[in-house]
Design a protein around this motif. Structure first.
Motif, PDB file in Angstrom:
ATOM      1  N   PHE A 235      67.839  43.389  43.076  1.00 13.99           N
ATOM      2  CA  PHE A 235      68.769  44.479  43.378  1.00 13.99           C
ATOM      3  C   PHE A 235      68.057  45.671  44.010  1.00 13.99           C
ATOM      4  O   PHE A 235      68.598  46.339  44.897  1.00 13.99           O
ATOM      5  CB  PHE A 235      69.480  44.901  42.089  1.00 13.99           C
ATOM      6  CG  PHE A 235      70.551  45.927  42.277  1.00 13.99           C
ATOM      7  CD1 PHE A 235      71.690  45.631  43.021  1.00 13.99           C
ATOM      8  CD2 PHE A 235      70.441  47.186  41.708  1.00 13.99           C
ATOM      9  CE1 PHE A 235      72.694  46.570  43.191  1.00 13.99           C
ATOM     10  CE2 PHE A 235      71.434  48.136  41.868  1.00 13.99           C
ATOM     11  CZ  PHE A 235      72.567  47.828  42.610  1.00 13.99           C
ATOM     12  N   ASP A 236      66.839  45.951  43.568  1.00 10.91           N
ATOM     13  CA  ASP A 236      66.117  47.114  44.082  1.00 10.91           C
ATOM     14  C   ASP A 236      65.605  46.919  45.497  1.00 10.91           C
ATOM     15  O   ASP A 236      65.185  47.887  46.145  1.00 10.91           O
ATOM     16  CB  ASP A 236      64.952  47.460  43.156  1.00 10.91           C
ATOM     17  CG  ASP A 236      65.437  47.955  41.806  1.00 10.91           C
ATOM     18  OD1 ASP A 236      66.417  48.701  41.779  1.00 10.91           O
ATOM     19  OD2 ASP A 236      64.847  47.582  40.777  1.00 10.91           O
ATOM     20  N   ALA A 237      65.614  45.681  45.986  1.00 12.65           N
ATOM     21  CA  ALA A 237      65.181  45.429  47.364  1.00 12.65           C
ATOM     22  C   ALA A 237      66.288  45.755  48.363  1.00 12.65           C
ATOM     23  O   ALA A 237      66.066  45.692  49.570  1.00 12.65           O
ATOM     24  CB  ALA A 237      64.742  43.971  47.526  1.00 12.65           C
ATOM     25  N   GLY A 238      67.472  46.082  47.855  1.00 12.05           N
ATOM     26  CA  GLY A 238      68.590  46.404  48.732  1.00 12.05           C
ATOM     27  C   GLY A 238      69.609  45.286  48.743  1.00 12.05           C
ATOM     28  O   GLY A 238      69.287  44.118  48.496  1.00 12.05           O
ATOM     29  N   THR A 239      70.842  45.629  49.050  1.00 10.15           N
ATOM     30  CA  THR A 239      71.922  44.654  48.990  1.00 10.15           C
ATOM     31  C   THR A 239      72.478  44.269  50.352  1.00 10.15           C
ATOM     32  O   THR A 239      73.323  43.378  50.455  1.00 10.15           O
ATOM     33  CB  THR A 239      73.080  45.202  48.128  1.00 10.15           C
ATOM     34  OG1 THR A 239      73.492  46.466  48.668  1.00 10.15           O
ATOM     35  CG2 THR A 239      72.636  45.381  46.687  1.00 10.15           C
ATOM     36  N   LYS A 240      72.011  44.920  51.406  1.00 10.40           N
ATOM     37  CA  LYS A 240      72.502  44.572  52.738  1.00 10.40           C
ATOM     38  C   LYS A 240      72.128  43.142  53.083  1.00 10.40           C
ATOM     39  O   LYS A 240      72.920  42.386  53.670  1.00 10.40           O
ATOM     40  CB  LYS A 240      71.933  45.529  53.782  1.00 10.40           C
ATOM     41  CG  LYS A 240      72.457  45.279  55.181  1.00 10.40           C
ATOM     42  CD  LYS A 240      71.946  46.329  56.166  1.00 10.40           C
ATOM     43  CE  LYS A 240      72.501  46.085  57.560  1.00 10.40           C
ATOM     44  NZ  LYS A 240      72.009  47.103  58.530  1.00 10.40           N
ATOM     45  N   GLN A 241      70.904  42.759  52.696  1.00 11.49           N
ATOM     46  CA  GLN A 241      70.417  41.402  52.918  1.00 11.49           C
ATOM     47  C   GLN A 241      69.665  40.970  51.668  1.00 11.49           C
ATOM     48  O   GLN A 241      68.695  41.609  51.266  1.00 11.49           O
ATOM     49  CB  GLN A 241      69.484  41.359  54.132  1.00 11.49           C
ATOM     50  CG  GLN A 241      68.930  39.973  54.439  1.00 11.49           C
ATOM     51  CD  GLN A 241      67.982  40.004  55.632  1.00 11.49           C
ATOM     52  OE1 GLN A 241      67.297  40.987  55.870  1.00 11.49           O
ATOM     53  NE2 GLN A 241      67.952  38.917  56.381  1.00 11.49           N
ATOM     54  N   PRO A 242      70.074  39.900  51.002  1.00 13.74           N
ATOM     55  CA  PRO A 242      69.385  39.487  49.781  1.00 13.74           C
ATOM     56  C   PRO A 242      68.012  38.896  50.082  1.00 13.74           C
ATOM     57  O   PRO A 242      67.776  38.365  51.167  1.00 13.74           O
ATOM     58  CB  PRO A 242      70.318  38.421  49.205  1.00 13.74           C
ATOM     59  CG  PRO A 242      71.003  37.837  50.402  1.00 13.74           C
ATOM     60  CD  PRO A 242      71.187  39.000  51.352  1.00 13.74           C
ATOM     61  N   THR A 243      67.124  39.021  49.121  1.00 11.90           N
ATOM     62  CA  THR A 243      65.799  38.415  49.220  1.00 11.90           C
ATOM     63  C   THR A 243      65.811  37.088  48.485  1.00 11.90           C
ATOM     64  O   THR A 243      66.226  37.017  47.319  1.00 11.90           O
ATOM     65  CB  THR A 243      64.731  39.343  48.597  1.00 11.90           C
ATOM     66  OG1 THR A 243      64.697  40.568  49.326  1.00 11.90           O
ATOM     67  CG2 THR A 243      63.366  38.693  48.626  1.00 11.90           C
ATOM     68  N   ALA A 244      65.364  36.043  49.144  1.00 13.19           N
ATOM     69  CA  ALA A 244      65.270  34.735  48.508  1.00 13.19           C
ATOM     70  C   ALA A 244      63.935  34.623  47.784  1.00 13.19           C
ATOM     71  O   ALA A 244      62.875  34.824  48.375  1.00 13.19           O
ATOM     72  CB  ALA A 244      65.390  33.621  49.550  1.00 13.19           C
ATOM     73  N   VAL A 245      63.979  34.353  46.497  1.00 13.58           N
ATOM     74  CA  VAL A 245      62.773  34.072  45.716  1.00 13.58           C
ATOM     75  C   VAL A 245      62.502  32.578  45.849  1.00 13.58           C
ATOM     76  O   VAL A 245      63.264  31.746  45.351  1.00 13.58           O
ATOM     77  CB  VAL A 245      62.970  34.469  44.244  1.00 13.58           C
ATOM     78  CG1 VAL A 245      61.775  34.056  43.411  1.00 13.58           C
ATOM     79  CG2 VAL A 245      63.199  35.973  44.140  1.00 13.58           C
ATOM     80  N   CYS A 246      61.428  32.239  46.548  1.00 15.92           N
ATOM     81  CA  CYS A 246      61.200  30.852  46.972  1.00 15.92           C
ATOM     82  C   CYS A 246      60.304  30.064  46.018  1.00 15.92           C
ATOM     83  O   CYS A 246      59.870  30.571  44.980  1.00 15.92           O
ATOM     84  CB  CYS A 246      60.609  30.848  48.377  1.00 15.92           C
ATOM     85  SG  CYS A 246      61.677  31.596  49.621  1.00 15.92           S
ATOM     86  N   GLY A 247      60.012  28.844  46.428  1.00 16.86           N
ATOM     87  CA  GLY A 247      59.312  27.919  45.555  1.00 16.86           C
ATOM     88  C   GLY A 247      57.892  28.295  45.201  1.00 16.86           C
ATOM     89  O   GLY A 247      57.398  27.926  44.136  1.00 16.86           O
ATOM     90  N   ARG A 248      57.198  29.029  46.059  1.00 14.00           N
ATOM     91  CA  ARG A 248      55.811  29.392  45.757  1.00 14.00           C
ATOM     92  C   ARG A 248      55.705  30.576  44.799  1.00 14.00           C
ATOM     93  O   ARG A 248      54.631  30.856  44.279  1.00 14.00           O
ATOM     94  CB  ARG A 248      55.068  29.747  47.051  1.00 14.00           C
ATOM     95  CG  ARG A 248      54.821  28.596  47.991  1.00 14.00           C
ATOM     96  CD  ARG A 248      53.807  29.028  49.036  1.00 14.00           C
ATOM     97  NE  ARG A 248      53.896  28.257  50.261  1.00 14.00           N
ATOM     98  CZ  ARG A 248      53.159  28.518  51.334  1.00 14.00           C
ATOM     99  NH1 ARG A 248      52.313  29.527  51.320  1.00 14.00           N
ATOM    100  NH2 ARG A 248      53.290  27.779  52.426  1.00 14.00           N
ATOM    101  N   GLN A 249      56.798  31.283  44.589  1.00 18.17           N
ATOM    102  CA  GLN A 249      56.763  32.470  43.749  1.00 18.17           C
ATOM    103  C   GLN A 249      56.672  32.077  42.275  1.00 18.17           C
ATOM    104  O   GLN A 249      57.230  31.067  41.850  1.00 18.17           O
ATOM    105  CB  GLN A 249      58.016  33.307  44.001  1.00 18.17           C
ATOM    106  CG  GLN A 249      57.768  34.790  44.162  1.00 18.17           C
ATOM    107  CD  GLN A 249      57.399  35.472  42.874  1.00 18.17           C
ATOM    108  OE1 GLN A 249      57.947  35.186  41.822  1.00 18.17           O
ATOM    109  NE2 GLN A 249      56.470  36.410  42.939  1.00 18.17           N
ATOM    110  N   VAL A 250      55.971  32.897  41.489  1.00 12.71           N
ATOM    111  CA  VAL A 250      55.829  32.608  40.068  1.00 12.71           C
ATOM    112  C   VAL A 250      57.191  32.537  39.380  1.00 12.71           C
ATOM    113  O   VAL A 250      57.372  31.793  38.416  1.00 12.71           O
ATOM    114  CB  VAL A 250      54.921  33.660  39.390  1.00 12.71           C
ATOM    115  CG1 VAL A 250      55.526  35.046  39.469  1.00 12.71           C
ATOM    116  CG2 VAL A 250      54.633  33.275  37.958  1.00 12.71           C
TER     117      VAL A 250
END
Length: 363
Positions: A235-250
């Protein structure tokens, strides 16, 4: 005496702007073989560690003046009992972000940079060890880069990495999704060996493995196709465009160990820009309202409320299954996307929320 090699290159890693062990029980995304550091060997020197490219650094004796690149490595050193040797940090912990037991000591650490530590300040800090969470990245301001290894050496600073967070963007990073916390556990062991706190490192890892093991046992009977789909709303990254948390992320490992399926596990990155169309197409069963700790329970609760209100009012998301059913996980982003001991707590809390009949005591 031949240097003791703690770990080679961790192949499955992730980066968040704010590793080899066991404890995952799943596919670690191609991480290298685990090397356990015995508790009785915590103060054995020399110790040899490698960076993302395999270049080795040998630590001949316990460091006495340590600088950390950010709050993640600072928190680990505090937990290991080496906090009294930390003379400075970059990206300092925000108010309320450190656990209460560590907050007072963490607040006393001098801040060398509100974000990345300026090159000249880092080299002139008097440190004998720099613990780098990020790996190679541009320093803030003017496009300047960080110190070269020759400059670190000239300043008498040995440079070591948290491989679980420093290497995700490198060619050595595994392409498969990260599904366990092995890399984080090995970072703890590695840092314990480097600082002579190996016994404490083993205590921390054992605690993580116990907690994750209990969850894994409780969910053993839940087949893969019955595990709910899960989306992390940053949510803190902004809502205009969501951030995808991908497979390499912890966070992918945390979600997997908690018995859920990250809807963006198949994107080959740690984070990437997404779209609301993608989220709608995934139609997740659960949505994590990932907000930063605001420094007080009241302010943080309001941030969670704001994130939920956005999803309920935004035309693209108000019809999602998770929104319609009120399937929200209120869990801070720090414990989910930043590597550390609290990842195990996050596993249990997510599991207790999405599998309440099987896993208890999520808090």
């Amino acid at each position: 005496m031949r240097p003791r090699v703690v770990c080679g290159i961790a192949a499955a890693v992730a980066l968040f702007a704010t590793a080899c062990g066991s404890g995952g029980g799943g596919n670690g995304g191609g991480s290298s073989a685990a090397v356990t550091v015995p508790a009785t060997a915590g103060a054995a020197y020399p110790v040899t560690v490698a960076d993302c490219a395999g270049k080795e650094t040998t630590i001949a004796k316990a460091p006495t003046k340590i600088v950390t690149s950010n709050a993640a490595s600072l928190e680990l050193l505090l937990r290991l009992g080496a906090g009294d040797r930390v003379i400075g940090t970059g990206f300092p912990p925000g108010k309320g972000t450190l656990p209460a037991a560590l907050a007072e000591q963490g607040a006393k650490v001098p801040v060398l940079g509100d974000k990345t530590i300026p090159k000249e300040k880092l080299l002139g800090s008097g440190a004998d060890l720099y613990v780098d969470t990020f790996g190679a990245m541009p320093m803030m301001g003017g496009g300047a880069t960080g110190p070269s290894e020759a400059e670190y050496a000239a300043a008498g600073i040995q440079h070591v990495y948290l491989l679980s967070t420093a290497c995700a963007g490198t060619p050595k990073a595994a392409k498969a999704p990260r599904t366990d916390l092995a890399g984080i556990e090995d970072d703890i062991r590695r840092l314990g060996a480097v600082t002579g706190t190996g016994a404490r490192a083993e205590e921390l890892v054992t605690g993580m493995e116990k907690q994750i093991g209990e969850v894994r046992t409780a969910l053993a009977g839940v087949p893969e196709d019955k595990r709910p789909s899960y989306f992390v709303l940053d949510f803190d990254a902004g809502t205009k465009q969501p951030t995808a948390v991908c497979g390499r992320q912890v966070a992918n490992a945390v979600i997997t160990q908690a018995g859920a399926r990250n809807v963006f596990a198949d994107c080959d990155a740690d984070f990437k820009p997404g779209s609301w169309e993608d989220v709608v197409a995934k139609n997740p069963d659960w949505i994590q309202l990932a907000v930063r700790n605001r420094g007080s329970e009241e302010a943080t609760r309001k941030a969670f409320d704001d994130a939920e209100a956005f999803l309920r009012s935004f035309p693209a998301t108000q019809g999602l299954k998770a929104v319609q059913e009120g399937h929200f996980v209120r869990l801070g982003s720090e414990v989910t996307t930043i590597a550390g001991v609290r990842n195990a707590d996050a596993v249990r809390q997510i599991a207790a929320t999405v599998h309440p009949d099987l896993v208890k005591n999520g808090q």
